[in-house]
Design a protein around this motif. Structure first.
Motif, PDB file in Angstrom:
ATOM      1  N   PHE A 150      -9.737   1.967  -3.164  1.00 10.55           N
ATOM      2  CA  PHE A 150      -8.762   1.458  -4.132  1.00 10.55           C
ATOM      3  C   PHE A 150      -9.397   1.315  -5.512  1.00 10.55           C
ATOM      4  O   PHE A 150      -8.768   1.628  -6.530  1.00 10.55           O
ATOM      5  CB  PHE A 150      -8.188   0.117  -3.686  1.00 10.55           C
ATOM      6  N   TYR A 192       0.824  -1.204   0.000  1.00 13.58           N
ATOM      7  CA  TYR A 192       0.000   0.000   0.000  1.00 13.58           C
ATOM      8  C   TYR A 192       0.861   1.258   0.000  1.00 13.58           C
ATOM      9  O   TYR A 192       0.521   2.253  -0.648  1.00 13.58           O
ATOM     10  CB  TYR A 192      -0.949  -0.017   1.199  1.00 13.58           C
ATOM     11  N   MET A 196      -3.071  -1.911  -7.595  1.00 13.08           N
ATOM     12  CA  MET A 196      -4.254  -1.493  -6.841  1.00 13.08           C
ATOM     13  C   MET A 196      -5.285  -2.604  -6.784  1.00 13.08           C
ATOM     14  O   MET A 196      -5.977  -2.763  -5.779  1.00 13.08           O
ATOM     15  CB  MET A 196      -4.876  -0.237  -7.448  1.00 13.08           C
ATOM     16  N   TRP A 216      -8.174   3.314  -8.722  1.00 15.10           N
ATOM     17  CA  TRP A 216      -7.839   2.586  -9.946  1.00 15.10           C
ATOM     18  C   TRP A 216      -8.558   3.194 -11.139  1.00 15.10           C
ATOM     19  O   TRP A 216      -7.971   3.377 -12.201  1.00 15.10           O
ATOM     20  CB  TRP A 216      -8.204   1.115  -9.759  1.00 15.10           C
TER      21      TRP A 216
END
Length: 69
Positions: A58, A3, A17, A62
């Protein structure tokens, strides 16, 4: 550590991701299922919900980095 790597350059590590999403879902979803079955308490359920929120963020990250790499 993954991360932190993604955070250093989101456009470059965009494919990672999706791995982050899987990592967050791999805990949040089973806990939600166990809670629905009555096998864990509400405190455990609510403490796991940030993982699902991070998974959603996330996915959003993305999608927002599409075409920037």
């Amino acid at each position: 550590l993954l991360y932190l790597l993604i955070a250093s350059d989101p456009a470059r590590y965009r494919p990672a991701m999706l791995i982050g999403v899987l990592g967050k879902l791999s805990y949040g979803v089973p806990v939600a299922i166990l809670f629905a079955m009555g096998r864990i308490d509400a405190m455990t359920f609510w403490l796991s919900m940030p993982d699902l929120a991070w998974a959603a963020l996330f996915v959003l990250g993305w999608r927002l980095t599409r075409g920037t790499a």
